[in-house]
Design a protein around this motif. Structure first.
Motif, PDB file in Angstrom:
ATOM      1  N   THR A  13     -54.416  51.868  -5.034  1.00 52.83           N
ATOM      2  CA  THR A  13     -54.569  52.706  -3.956  1.00 52.83           C
ATOM      3  C   THR A  13     -53.378  53.864  -3.714  1.00 52.83           C
ATOM      4  OG1 THR A  13     -55.713  50.922  -2.785  1.00 52.83           O
ATOM      5  CG2 THR A  13     -54.816  52.629  -1.260  1.00 52.83           C
ATOM      6  N   PHE A  14     -52.315  53.234  -3.878  1.00 53.57           N
ATOM      7  CA  PHE A  14     -51.090  54.272  -4.061  1.00 53.57           C
ATOM      8  C   PHE A  14     -51.235  55.166  -4.762  1.00 53.57           C
ATOM      9  CE2 PHE A  14     -46.918  55.336  -5.702  1.00 53.57           C
ATOM     10  CZ  PHE A  14     -46.165  55.697  -4.744  1.00 53.57           C
ATOM     11  N   PHE A  15     -51.557  54.989  -6.183  1.00 57.81           N
ATOM     12  CA  PHE A  15     -51.626  55.802  -7.267  1.00 57.81           C
ATOM     13  C   PHE A  15     -52.804  56.685  -6.835  1.00 57.81           C
ATOM     14  CE2 PHE A  15     -48.735  52.976  -9.419  1.00 57.81           C
ATOM     15  CZ  PHE A  15     -47.623  53.677  -9.517  1.00 57.81           C
ATOM     16  N   ALA A  16     -53.686  56.554  -6.359  1.00 58.06           N
ATOM     17  CA  ALA A  16     -54.787  57.297  -6.100  1.00 58.06           C
ATOM     18  C   ALA A  16     -54.514  58.315  -4.792  1.00 58.06           C
ATOM     19  CB  ALA A  16     -56.043  56.511  -5.575  1.00 58.06           C
ATOM     20  N   LEU A  17     -53.557  57.678  -3.895  1.00 56.16           N
ATOM     21  CA  LEU A  17     -53.129  58.640  -2.887  1.00 56.16           C
ATOM     22  C   LEU A  17     -52.014  59.864  -3.575  1.00 56.16           C
ATOM     23  CD1 LEU A  17     -53.035  56.109   0.002  1.00 56.16           C
ATOM     24  CD2 LEU A  17     -54.347  58.120  -0.150  1.00 56.16           C
ATOM     25  N   LEU A  18     -51.282  59.026  -4.168  1.00 55.14           N
ATOM     26  CA  LEU A  18     -50.177  59.938  -4.701  1.00 55.14           C
ATOM     27  C   LEU A  18     -50.593  61.105  -5.433  1.00 55.14           C
ATOM     28  CD1 LEU A  18     -47.126  60.101  -5.380  1.00 55.14           C
ATOM     29  CD2 LEU A  18     -47.419  59.061  -7.369  1.00 55.14           C
ATOM     30  N   LYS A  19     -51.675  60.930  -6.261  1.00 50.78           N
ATOM     31  CA  LYS A  19     -52.202  62.177  -7.175  1.00 50.78           C
ATOM     32  C   LYS A  19     -52.588  63.167  -6.188  1.00 50.78           C
ATOM     33  CE  LYS A  19     -53.223  59.278 -11.192  1.00 50.78           C
ATOM     34  NZ  LYS A  19     -54.275  58.788 -11.855  1.00 50.78           N
ATOM     35  N   GLN A  20     -53.192  62.825  -4.736  1.00 46.88           N
ATOM     36  CA  GLN A  20     -53.836  63.810  -3.910  1.00 46.88           C
ATOM     37  C   GLN A  20     -52.568  64.542  -3.162  1.00 46.88           C
ATOM     38  OE1 GLN A  20     -57.035  62.193  -1.573  1.00 46.88           O
ATOM     39  NE2 GLN A  20     -57.325  60.560  -2.950  1.00 46.88           N
ATOM     40  N   HIS A  29     -44.993  62.117 -13.102  1.00 51.48           N
ATOM     41  CA  HIS A  29     -45.611  61.050 -12.292  1.00 51.48           C
ATOM     42  C   HIS A  29     -44.598  60.005 -11.857  1.00 51.48           C
ATOM     43  CE1 HIS A  29     -49.013  58.326 -11.505  1.00 51.48           C
ATOM     44  NE2 HIS A  29     -48.195  57.219 -12.019  1.00 51.48           N
ATOM     45  N   LYS A  30     -43.725  59.579 -12.493  1.00 50.99           N
ATOM     46  CA  LYS A  30     -42.774  58.386 -12.289  1.00 50.99           C
ATOM     47  C   LYS A  30     -41.815  59.013 -11.439  1.00 50.99           C
ATOM     48  CE  LYS A  30     -39.201  55.624 -14.249  1.00 50.99           C
ATOM     49  NZ  LYS A  30     -38.526  55.027 -15.268  1.00 50.99           N
ATOM     50  N   GLU A  31     -41.450  60.331 -11.601  1.00 54.02           N
ATOM     51  CA  GLU A  31     -40.361  60.814 -10.238  1.00 54.02           C
ATOM     52  C   GLU A  31     -41.202  60.920  -8.916  1.00 54.02           C
ATOM     53  OE1 GLU A  31     -40.907  61.957 -13.393  1.00 54.02           O
ATOM     54  OE2 GLU A  31     -39.172  61.700 -14.405  1.00 54.02           O
ATOM     55  N   CYS A  32     -42.570  61.315  -9.057  1.00 52.31           N
ATOM     56  CA  CYS A  32     -42.970  61.525  -7.758  1.00 52.31           C
ATOM     57  C   CYS A  32     -43.420  60.122  -6.987  1.00 52.31           C
ATOM     58  CB  CYS A  32     -44.303  62.098  -7.928  1.00 52.31           C
ATOM     59  SG  CYS A  32     -44.427  63.856  -8.830  1.00 52.31           S
ATOM     60  N   LYS A  33     -43.589  59.047  -7.897  1.00 50.48           N
ATOM     61  CA  LYS A  33     -43.689  57.802  -7.360  1.00 50.48           C
ATOM     62  C   LYS A  33     -42.217  57.488  -6.690  1.00 50.48           C
ATOM     63  CE  LYS A  33     -42.717  54.259  -9.663  1.00 50.48           C
ATOM     64  NZ  LYS A  33     -42.001  53.132  -9.664  1.00 50.48           N
ATOM     65  N   GLU A  34     -41.237  57.644  -7.367  1.00 53.25           N
ATOM     66  CA  GLU A  34     -40.053  57.207  -6.933  1.00 53.25           C
ATOM     67  C   GLU A  34     -39.454  57.813  -5.747  1.00 53.25           C
ATOM     68  OE1 GLU A  34     -37.347  57.796 -10.188  1.00 53.25           O
ATOM     69  OE2 GLU A  34     -38.103  56.041 -11.451  1.00 53.25           O
ATOM     70  N   ILE A  35     -39.881  59.199  -5.548  1.00 52.68           N
ATOM     71  CA  ILE A  35     -39.572  59.943  -4.426  1.00 52.68           C
ATOM     72  C   ILE A  35     -40.295  59.721  -3.194  1.00 52.68           C
ATOM     73  CG2 ILE A  35     -39.983  62.243  -3.358  1.00 52.68           C
ATOM     74  CD1 ILE A  35     -39.046  63.191  -6.093  1.00 52.68           C
ATOM     75  N   GLU A  36     -41.815  59.237  -3.445  1.00 51.04           N
ATOM     76  CA  GLU A  36     -42.709  58.733  -2.137  1.00 51.04           C
ATOM     77  C   GLU A  36     -42.107  57.571  -1.966  1.00 51.04           C
ATOM     78  OE1 GLU A  36     -45.190  59.183   0.346  1.00 51.04           O
ATOM     79  OE2 GLU A  36     -45.194  60.963  -1.277  1.00 51.04           O
ATOM     80  N   VAL A  37     -41.839  56.538  -2.575  1.00 46.86           N
ATOM     81  CA  VAL A  37     -41.364  55.150  -2.125  1.00 46.86           C
ATOM     82  C   VAL A  37     -39.912  55.415  -1.485  1.00 46.86           C
ATOM     83  CG1 VAL A  37     -40.487  52.925  -2.792  1.00 46.86           C
ATOM     84  CG2 VAL A  37     -42.557  54.221  -3.895  1.00 46.86           C
ATOM     85  N   THR A  38     -38.815  56.184  -2.182  1.00 39.92           N
ATOM     86  CA  THR A  38     -37.635  56.330  -1.543  1.00 39.92           C
ATOM     87  C   THR A  38     -37.581  57.007  -0.285  1.00 39.92           C
ATOM     88  OG1 THR A  38     -36.879  56.553  -3.711  1.00 39.92           O
ATOM     89  CG2 THR A  38     -35.406  57.195  -2.022  1.00 39.92           C
ATOM     90  N   GLU A  39     -38.555  58.031  -0.054  1.00 39.34           N
ATOM     91  CA  GLU A  39     -38.429  58.741   1.273  1.00 39.34           C
ATOM     92  C   GLU A  39     -39.141  57.778   2.272  1.00 39.34           C
ATOM     93  OE1 GLU A  39     -37.460  61.685   2.249  1.00 39.34           O
ATOM     94  OE2 GLU A  39     -36.511  61.588   0.018  1.00 39.34           O
ATOM     95  N   PHE A  40     -40.054  57.052   2.033  1.00 37.56           N
ATOM     96  CA  PHE A  40     -40.798  56.206   2.993  1.00 37.56           C
ATOM     97  C   PHE A  40     -39.635  54.987   3.469  1.00 37.56           C
ATOM     98  CE2 PHE A  40     -42.327  51.575   3.443  1.00 37.56           C
ATOM     99  CZ  PHE A  40     -43.204  51.843   4.670  1.00 37.56           C
TER     100      PHE A  40
END
Length: 165
Positions: A13-20, A29-40
């Motif tokens: 679910t996380f990665f499906a939303l991340l791609k949108q 991809h990895k950096e986007c994931k890290e940024i999303e989690v860190t900002e949260f």
């Protein structure tokens, strides 16, 4: 003796939303994931050093992260907001075009010269374009047109005087 296997959470679910998400880049991809989690996590707990592993999040944190992402996506897809963004972009484009008539350009995303002129206008109250609300932009555009017309007249006059001498 049997080994107990730790249950892992599905992150599909996380990665499906991340791609949108706006700004997502498959190459990073990895950096986007890290940024999303860190900002949260910054939003939840304030500034600090955080683990950016999805598996390190508690179930509640993971659920809140997913809800936060869904909410942001819903906001981005809101037709009213999309129309407002398009109108804002259109007016800002018209402002930039108007300034180009007097030789003021935005080059390489450098807005300093344009912002200097915007700040000098009484209607801006010392603010720059990102700080001005969308509903105020049409009035700003009118003021910019009048301002640029006056400067263009002065430039023409100076050019005529220079040619006469």
């Amino acid at each position: 003796m049997t080994k107990t296997k730790k249950k892992t959470r599905s992150t599909a679910t996380f990665f499906a939303l991340l791609k949108q998400m706006k700004g997502y880049n498959k190459a990073f991809h990895k950096e986007c994931k890290e940024i999303e989690v860190t900002e949260f996590l910054k939003g939840e707990y304030g500034e600090g050093v955080y683990s950016v592993s999805l598996t390190a999040l508690s179930d509640q944190e993971y659920t809140e992260l997913i809800e936060s992402m869904r909410y942001r996506l819903k906001e981005e897809c809101n037709p009213t907001k999309m129309i407002e963004k398009a109108e804002r972009r259109e007016i800002i484009h018209a402002i930039i075009q108007t300034f180009s008539r007097i030789g003021v350009y935005v080059v390489n995303n450098d807005w300093r010269e344009l912002n200097k002129h915007i700040r000098s206008l009484p209607i801006s109250k010392g603010r720059i374009i990102p700080q001005i609300e969308t509903r105020e932009l049409p009035s700003l555009l009118s003021a910019v047109r009048a301002y640029c017309d006056n400067i263009a007249k002065k430039q023409k006059k100076e050019q005529h005087l220079a040619n006469c001498n």
